[in-house]
Scaffold this motif. Structure first.
Motif, short mmCIF file in Angstrom:
data_model
loop_
_atom_site.label_atom_id
_atom_site.label_comp_id
_atom_site.label_asym_id
_atom_site.label_seq_id
_atom_site.Cartn_x
_atom_site.Cartn_y
_atom_site.Cartn_z
N THR A 136 2.66 148.03 28.26
CA THR A 136 3.12 149.15 27.44
C THR A 136 3.84 150.17 28.29
O THR A 136 3.33 150.62 29.31
CB THR A 136 1.94 149.82 26.72
N ARG A 137 5.01 150.55 27.85
CA ARG A 137 5.83 151.53 28.58
C ARG A 137 5.30 152.94 28.35
O ARG A 137 5.12 153.38 27.20
CB ARG A 137 7.28 151.42 28.09
N LEU A 138 5.00 153.64 29.44
CA LEU A 138 4.60 155.04 29.38
C LEU A 138 5.75 155.96 29.77
O LEU A 138 5.85 157.08 29.30
CB LEU A 138 3.39 155.30 30.28
N SER A 139 6.59 155.48 30.69
CA SER A 139 7.79 156.21 31.12
C SER A 139 8.68 155.21 31.83
O SER A 139 8.36 154.01 31.93
CB SER A 139 7.41 157.36 32.07
N ASP A 140 9.82 155.68 32.36
CA ASP A 140 10.72 154.80 33.10
C ASP A 140 10.12 154.31 34.41
O ASP A 140 10.62 153.37 35.01
CB ASP A 140 12.05 155.51 33.40
N ARG A 141 9.06 154.94 34.84
CA ARG A 141 8.46 154.57 36.12
C ARG A 141 7.00 154.13 36.00
O ARG A 141 6.35 153.89 37.03
CB ARG A 141 8.56 155.75 37.11
N GLU A 142 6.51 154.01 34.78
CA GLU A 142 5.09 153.66 34.65
C GLU A 142 4.83 152.83 33.40
O GLU A 142 5.24 153.19 32.31
CB GLU A 142 4.25 154.94 34.62
N GLY A 159 -11.93 142.70 30.52
CA GLY A 159 -10.50 142.85 30.70
C GLY A 159 -10.19 144.00 31.64
O GLY A 159 -10.85 145.05 31.59
N SER A 160 -9.24 143.80 32.50
CA SER A 160 -8.85 144.84 33.45
C SER A 160 -7.67 145.65 32.91
O SER A 160 -6.88 145.17 32.09
CB SER A 160 -8.48 144.21 34.79
N ILE A 161 -7.58 146.88 33.38
CA ILE A 161 -6.47 147.77 33.02
C ILE A 161 -5.77 148.18 34.31
O ILE A 161 -6.42 148.62 35.26
CB ILE A 161 -6.97 149.01 32.26
N TYR A 162 -4.46 148.02 34.33
CA TYR A 162 -3.68 148.36 35.51
C TYR A 162 -2.57 149.34 35.14
O TYR A 162 -1.96 149.25 34.07
CB TYR A 162 -3.02 147.12 36.12
N THR A 163 -2.31 150.26 36.05
CA THR A 163 -1.09 151.06 35.98
C THR A 163 -0.07 150.38 36.89
O THR A 163 -0.36 150.10 38.06
CB THR A 163 -1.33 152.50 36.44
N LEU A 164 1.09 150.10 36.34
CA LEU A 164 2.16 149.44 37.09
C LEU A 164 3.28 150.45 37.29
O LEU A 164 3.96 150.84 36.34
CB LEU A 164 2.66 148.22 36.32
N ARG A 165 3.43 150.89 38.55
CA ARG A 165 4.46 151.88 38.88
C ARG A 165 5.74 151.17 39.35
O ARG A 165 5.68 150.24 40.17
CB ARG A 165 3.95 152.85 39.93
N LEU A 166 6.86 151.63 38.83
CA LEU A 166 8.15 151.00 39.11
C LEU A 166 9.09 151.98 39.79
O LEU A 166 9.06 153.19 39.51
CB LEU A 166 8.80 150.53 37.80
N ASP A 167 9.92 151.46 40.68
CA ASP A 167 11.02 152.23 41.28
C ASP A 167 12.29 151.43 41.07
O ASP A 167 12.63 150.56 41.87
CB ASP A 167 10.77 152.47 42.77
N PRO A 168 13.02 151.70 39.97
CA PRO A 168 14.20 150.90 39.66
C PRO A 168 15.27 150.97 40.75
O PRO A 168 15.96 149.97 41.00
CB PRO A 168 14.71 151.51 38.35
N ASN A 169 15.42 152.11 41.41
CA ASN A 169 16.45 152.23 42.44
C ASN A 169 16.15 151.36 43.64
O ASN A 169 17.04 150.73 44.22
CB ASN A 169 16.59 153.69 42.87
N ALA A 170 14.87 151.29 44.01
CA ALA A 170 14.48 150.48 45.16
C ALA A 170 14.13 149.05 44.76
O ALA A 170 13.92 148.19 45.63
CB ALA A 170 13.29 151.11 45.87
N ARG A 171 14.05 148.78 43.44
CA ARG A 171 13.66 147.46 42.93
C ARG A 171 12.27 147.08 43.44
O ARG A 171 12.05 145.96 43.91
CB ARG A 171 14.64 146.39 43.38
N THR A 172 11.32 148.00 43.34
CA THR A 172 9.96 147.74 43.80
C THR A 172 8.95 148.07 42.70
O THR A 172 9.27 148.79 41.74
CB THR A 172 9.62 148.57 45.05
#
Length: 348
Positions: A136-142, A159-172
């Protein structure tokens, strides 16, 4: 295609076909709206298939046309999830690649028409492997990832819950496991809904994917923490409000439902189809459920359907231009993929 209009009742619903293309016939795919286009990634093309599709199909709902995207590096995936990021990238998270369950992030750069394998940063604590999870999208980076990890032999009892942090500029990307857990769920759905009342905010609810009928909270944010603006659908929202006013609400939701679809329309979560764990035969469903959060406690509204042609599992729904679209999925036999795109019509 017939809908569910009970005799003597003035209200009902139906899925109205608006397009048909063999390119769209798949199940357990992802279908994500980005810049007015629906991006269908992977999935299974027939029941019993072990190898997921490695193509990407773009459906234009305004024209009713589908084309196969010739992007390089398309990953084979099924039972994954995807989220739009930055109005440019389509991030595919986890899924089955034909040999194992993944927790990686692969992104389609829609401006360049190229798939990119993003890189995990130091400190990344990824799940053991994800399939039939939610993202589920919380923001452009999370993003918030929820679901059971691993295969049948390695899965945990919760069931586990994870926060997935994204950095689109760095592609990480970087996973962080949250301290809370849920029931062990697979094939569930997730809905980010606003909380009304004196203490407004947002909560992420999980529906189905196990024998429980009650939704579970997989995240809670106070007012102002979530900046996401959900798609505006005033006409559909008004129609849903009128439809539920004609029904009888219940605090108990569908039990044992999985691989259904779920879309958020204002204060409503709209669930359709899926398969039930409560019976051994005739497991594929064609019921419409509406979860209404306008009052506390929220209420479920069930609108059954007699038309067996509407049975779907492993399908997706997408909200665009004040209309809810149904895309793909296996039919009543659980093996034959539907090539149709339909729009939800409500008769009030």
């Amino acid at each position: 295609m017939a809908g569910a209009v009970p005799p003597g009742r003035a209200s009902g619903w139906a899925w109205r076909p608006v397009a048909r293309d063999a390119l769209l016939a798949r199940a357990f795919h992802s279908c994500t709206e980005l810049r007015g286009q629906f991006y269908l990634v992977g999935g299974l093309l027939a029941g019993g298939a072990r190898e997921p599709s490695s193509d990407t199909v773009v459906f234009d709902p305004a024209r009713g046309q589908a084309v196969r995207l010739g992007a390089q590096g398309t990953p084979p995936r099924s039972h994954h999830d995807a989220a739009p990021v930055g109005g440019r990238w389509l991030c595919v998270v986890g899924g089955w690649d034909g040999s194992r369950r993944l927790a990686t992030v692969t992104a389609l750069d829609t401006e360049r028409g190229v798939w990119e394998a993003w890189t995990a940063t130091p400190g990344d604590c990824p799940p053991a492997g994800l399939s039939s999870h939610t993202c589920t999208r919380l923001s452009d980076r999370e993003l918030r990832v929820a679901g059971r990890e691993g295969g049948i032999r390695t899965q945990r009892r919760y069931g586990s819950i994870y926060t997935l942090r994204l950095d689109p500029n760095a592609r990480t990307y970087c996973y962080k496991e949250e301290g809370c857990h849920t029931a062990s769920r697979s094939g569930h759905s997730a809905a980010l809904l606003q909380i009304p009342g004196p203490h407004p905010g947002h909560q992420l609810l999980l529906f189905g994917g196990c024998n429980l009928a009650e939704p579970e909270v997989a995240g809670h944010w106070s007012h102002g923490k979530i900046k996401e603006e959900p798609p505006v659908a005033p006409h559909l929202m008004e129609q849903l409000a009128r439809l539920v006013s004609s029904g009888q609400g219940s605090q108990k939701g569908p039990q044992g439902l999985r691989h259904h679809s779920c879309s958020v329309v204002g204060p409503f979560a709209v669930l359709f189809g899926g398969e039930t764990l409560t019976r051994a035969r005739d497991t594929v469903c064609n019921d419409l459920y509406i979860y209404d959060t306008r009052k506390s406690p929220p209420l479920w509204f069930h609108f059954p359907c007699a038309d067996r042609r509407l049975k779907r599992v492993g399908h997706r729904t997408c909200l665009w231009n004040d209309q809810l679209y149904l895309v793909g999925g296996f039919g009543e036999d659980g093996r034959t993929a539907s090539p149709q795109v339909c729009i939800l019509d409500l008769f009030i």
